[in-house]
Structures are given as structure tokens and as C-alpha cells.
Design a protein around this motif. Structure first.
Motif, PDB file in Angstrom:
ATOM      1  N   SER A  84      -3.740  -3.398  -0.291  1.00  7.26           N
ATOM      2  CA  SER A  84      -2.281  -3.242  -0.335  1.00  7.26           C
ATOM      3  C   SER A  84      -1.864  -2.299  -1.457  1.00  7.26           C
ATOM      4  O   SER A  84      -0.893  -1.541  -1.319  1.00  7.26           O
ATOM      5  N   GLY A  85      -2.591  -2.320  -2.569  1.00  2.18           N
ATOM      6  CA  GLY A  85      -2.323  -1.356  -3.630  1.00  2.18           C
ATOM      7  C   GLY A  85      -2.580   0.067  -3.173  1.00  2.18           C
ATOM      8  O   GLY A  85      -1.799   0.986  -3.475  1.00  2.18           O
ATOM      9  N   ALA A  86      -3.662   0.269  -2.428  1.00  2.00           N
ATOM     10  CA  ALA A  86      -3.950   1.604  -1.886  1.00  2.00           C
ATOM     11  C   ALA A  86      -2.859   2.033  -0.906  1.00  2.00           C
ATOM     12  O   ALA A  86      -2.437   3.204  -0.899  1.00  2.00           O
ATOM     13  N   GLU A  87      -2.388   1.102  -0.089  1.00  2.00           N
ATOM     14  CA  GLU A  87      -1.299   1.413   0.841  1.00  2.00           C
ATOM     15  C   GLU A  87      -0.049   1.866   0.091  1.00  2.00           C
ATOM     16  O   GLU A  87       0.663   2.773   0.537  1.00  2.00           O
ATOM     17  N   ALA A  88       0.224   1.239  -1.048  1.00  2.00           N
ATOM     18  CA  ALA A  88       1.400   1.626  -1.834  1.00  2.00           C
ATOM     19  C   ALA A  88       1.279   3.069  -2.315  1.00  2.00           C
ATOM     20  O   ALA A  88       2.276   3.807  -2.352  1.00  2.00           O
ATOM     21  N   LEU A  89       0.063   3.507  -2.674  1.00  2.00           N
ATOM     22  CA  LEU A  89      -0.120   4.914  -3.049  1.00  2.00           C
ATOM     23  C   LEU A  89       0.188   5.817  -1.861  1.00  2.00           C
ATOM     24  O   LEU A  89       0.809   6.882  -2.014  1.00  2.00           O
ATOM     25  N   LEU A  90      -0.245   5.386  -0.678  1.00  2.36           N
ATOM     26  CA  LEU A  90      -0.050   6.215   0.514  1.00  2.36           C
ATOM     27  C   LEU A  90       1.415   6.343   0.902  1.00  2.36           C
ATOM     28  O   LEU A  90       1.800   7.276   1.607  1.00  2.36           O
ATOM     29  N   THR A  91       2.235   5.389   0.431  1.00  5.34           N
ATOM     30  CA  THR A  91       3.671   5.460   0.732  1.00  5.34           C
ATOM     31  C   THR A  91       4.481   6.078  -0.404  1.00  5.34           C
ATOM     32  O   THR A  91       5.708   6.010  -0.387  1.00  5.34           O
ATOM     33  N   GLY A  92       3.778   6.657  -1.396  1.00  5.79           N
ATOM     34  CA  GLY A  92       4.481   7.449  -2.392  1.00  5.79           C
ATOM     35  C   GLY A  92       4.480   6.947  -3.816  1.00  5.79           C
ATOM     36  O   GLY A  92       4.983   7.637  -4.713  1.00  5.79           O
ATOM     37  N   GLU A  93       3.940   5.749  -4.073  1.00  3.08           N
ATOM     38  CA  GLU A  93       3.873   5.268  -5.455  1.00  3.08           C
ATOM     39  C   GLU A  93       2.876   6.111  -6.245  1.00  3.08           C
ATOM     40  O   GLU A  93       1.825   6.515  -5.734  1.00  3.08           O
ATOM     41  N   GLN A  94       3.192   6.342  -7.519  1.00  5.56           N
ATOM     42  CA  GLN A  94       2.316   7.148  -8.357  1.00  5.56           C
ATOM     43  C   GLN A  94       1.313   6.297  -9.118  1.00  5.56           C
ATOM     44  O   GLN A  94       0.202   6.769  -9.421  1.00  5.56           O
ATOM     45  N   ALA A  95       1.677   5.071  -9.452  1.00  9.54           N
ATOM     46  CA  ALA A  95       0.771   4.180 -10.180  1.00  9.54           C
ATOM     47  C   ALA A  95       1.026   2.755  -9.714  1.00  9.54           C
ATOM     48  O   ALA A  95       2.170   2.300  -9.671  1.00  9.54           O
ATOM     49  N   VAL A  96      -0.042   2.038  -9.362  1.00  5.78           N
ATOM     50  CA  VAL A  96       0.046   0.674  -8.846  1.00  5.78           C
ATOM     51  C   VAL A  96      -1.051  -0.150  -9.506  1.00  5.78           C
ATOM     52  O   VAL A  96      -2.167   0.344  -9.737  1.00  5.78           O
ATOM     53  N   TYR A  97      -0.737  -1.408  -9.796  1.00  5.54           N
ATOM     54  CA  TYR A  97      -1.719  -2.332 -10.364  1.00  5.54           C
ATOM     55  C   TYR A  97      -2.065  -3.405  -9.345  1.00  5.54           C
ATOM     56  O   TYR A  97      -1.172  -4.079  -8.818  1.00  5.54           O
TER      57      TYR A  97
END
Length: 339
Positions: A136-149
């Protein structure tokens, strides 16, 4: 900063840990979650539950045989007369080409590389949701987030495609990187845990599509002992796509950051367009494992250097064990990641 966690990850509660022939309580305790979560929230993280992406992302990294073992071994173990409360191997194959047994005891030896990965009633459930957290963190990057924990627990970087070890069952960082790869990204994995990410290296060692880089305490006299040497560069198509930077025991911030600069240059040269950081906090000077001596502010300097790459970055929790510094170390790391 966006963060991901599922409370089912706390249900795994390992008891057994063998150290130099002596039984000790496992340091990979559920209490780690409370301290890490508090540290992330102090750094401004807002947590959300992961989506259930199913077995597909896990099976893209781990063998079906191994996944079946993890899902079924605990109830099978309970049917053995006189068996202990946790699945712990007492025999191992001499080589990975040896025969694969039907016995639960024999399969435990095949799929568990050491005694630091006991399997109990809730291990599969917690490991499954730890992996879903990373995906789910990787998915957040794919939707435009620059940094996710991703607060992934149990950790993952010692897990090979079909082998648990070192508190790890599913390789969360590798699963996240493979998910990014399938979405068309060119990911690099940067492992800053005090221990070499031997499972991650093994999964991608013969591949050129994912770069693996690890900074860690020199394995000559430190776990995992058999992997993590500088001459390990990959094999076949993967030659040059693996970089190990073993460091002397007790290495402090300045020398560590110089090695990190080498790692970041390799990531740039690889042409990565996304980074998965295997975020071990056990490199800290007060961590129980006492491998390196990074200060609490040093973690912010590490993640700030990663942020300077300008690439979408997923921070997947790996090690970092119980001490009063664990939460503050994560706060520092995530503050550096955000700028």
C-alpha cells in the motif's frame, strides 16, 4: 507525511531467541509497534490502514511452496506429539539442492534459516499484513506521494524467496520494489539497517531490473555472517546491480554519510525513478545489537541525503529494537525525509 499500518501486525509475539547457545526472549516484540507509531506521529505522520492486495504481490517475490508453508505450518506443528509452542527448526539441509521432505520438522529446517524466526499462531497473519502495508505504501508513491512510511512489522529484509530468518518471514521491501517494477518504475532498494539485507540481495541477485544497495556492519563477525561482503556484485544478468558497503563496527555519522554518498551515486547511475529504503534503526549507538554508532540526529541526515535525490521514496520499517531512543530515532529519520 502519509503512513501505513495495520494493527494485526502486533499479533505476532515471538518468544524464542537463541544467542550463543543460550535461550533469551526475542527482541522483536510487539511493543516495538507502539514506540515506532508514536515516533512517526511526532514527526507528523498520519496513519491509514493498508488495502488488501491479495497474495499476488507476495507470490511475485516468494515461491508458492514457501507461501504454503507459512500459511499451514503452525497447525501442522501442533499435531506433533510433544512439540513446542513455536515452530523452530532443529535440522537443516546441507544444500538447497537436497530433497524436499513432507515432514513438518523437515520443512521447518528447509524454510527457516535460523532460530530467530519462530512461527506461532498469528505469525502468518501479521507477516501478511506487514507485506500489505508495504504494498500500500508503494501504491501511494504510484498515485503521486513523494515520501511514504510503511510501518511493517515483522520486518522482512532477511527473508529470501523461500527462506525465513532473522525475525523476517516475507520480504516487505522486495515485495514493494517488485510492485513498483510491475507498474513500470525502475526501483532501487537502499538498505540502511545495521544488518546486511541478505534476503533482499538473494531475491534480486541475478536480476538487472532492481538495484540493491546495503550499508551495514561488516559481516565477518556480525549477523548474517555469510552475506554482505563487498565482492558480492550480483551474478549473470545481475552483475553490477548489487552493491554492498560493509562498515567497521562502531562507525559513526560522518564515516557513514561518506559511504552513503557512494550508495546514492550508484542509485543515480542506475537511473532509478523510485527508491525503497529498508529503514533499520538498529544502526543507532544505543541499539541492543551494538553494530554501528549512528546518533539520533544522524538518522535525519541520512534521510535528508536520500531526499536530495528528488525521487519518490518509500520508507519500509526494518530493524530497530527496544530502547528509549527507538521512537526519537524514527522521528528524526522521518523529519529528515520530509525536509
Amino acid at each position: 507525511m502519509r503512513a501505513v499500518f495495520d494493527a494485526r501486525q502486533e499479533r505476532h509475539d515471538p518468544q524464542f531467541f537463541l544467542v550463543n547457545g543460550a535461550m533469551r526472549p526475542s527482541p522483536e516484540q510487539p511493543e516495538r509497534v507502539a514506540r515506532l507509531k508514536a515516533g512517526a506521529e511526532r514527526a507528523g505522520c498520519t496513519f491509514e490502514a493498508p488495502a488488501d492486495h491479495g497474495l499476488g504481490p507476495i507470490a511475485a517475490v516468494h515461491s508458492a511452496e514457501y507461501v504454503d508453508f507459512l500459511r499451514t505450518i503452525y497447525p501442522r506443528w501442533q499435531r506433533i506429539e510433544g512439540a513446542g509452542p513455536e515452530v523452530i527448526p532443529n535440522i537443516h539441509p546441507a544444500r538447497r539442492s537436497d530433497g524436499y521432505p513432507k515432514s513438518a520438522v523437515g520443512q521447518a529446517g528447509w524454510h527457516q534459516g535460523d532460530t530467530a524466526c519462530p512461527i506461532s499462531e498469528h505469525t502468518w497473519e501479521s507477516a501478511y499484513w506487514s507485506a500489505q502495508t508495504a504494498v500500500s505504501g508503494a501504491e501511494a508513491l504510484l498515485t503521486g506521494e513523494q515520501a511514504v512510511y510503511a510501518l511493517s512489522r515483522p520486518p522482512g529484509h532477511h527473508a529470501f524467496a523461500d527462506l525465513a530468518g532473522g525475525f523476517c518471514f516475507l520480504n516487505n521491501s522486495a515485495i514493494a520494489a517488485a510492485h513498483l517494477l510491475r507498474a513500470g518504475r525502475r526501483p532501487a532498494i537502499l538498505d540502511v539497517d545495521v544488518h546486511h539485507g541478505n534476503g533482499t540481495q538473494g531475491i534480486f541477485y541475478a536480476r538487472s531490473d532492481v538495484l540493491t544497495v546495503s550499508l551495514h556492519a561488516d559481516p565477518e563477525r556480525f549477523y548474517p555472517f555469510y552475506w554482505g561482503y563487498a565482492q558480492e556484485r550480483g551474478e549473470g544478468a545481475g552483475i553490477g546491480a548489487n552493491l554492498n558497503l560493509p562498515l567497521a563496527r562502531g562507525t559513526r555519522d560522518e564515516d557513514y554519510l561518506r559511504a552513503l554518498d557512494t550508495a546514492l551515486r550508484r542509485i543515480e547511475a542506475f537511473g532509478a525513478d523510485a527508491v525503497v529504503v529498508a529503514l533499520g534503526l538498529d544502526a543507532h549507538e544505543n541499539d541492543p545489537f551494538q553494530g554501528l554508532a549512528i546518533s539520533t540526529p544522524g538518522f535525519a541526515r541520512i534521510t535528508a541525503a536520500v531526499r536530495a535525490l528528488g525521487l519518490p521514496t518509500l520508507y519500509v520499517q526494518e530493524g530497530g529494537y527496544l530502547s528509549d531512543d527507538l521512537g526519537p530515532n524514527l522521528s528524526s529519520a522521518l523529519e529528515g525525509a520530509q525536509g
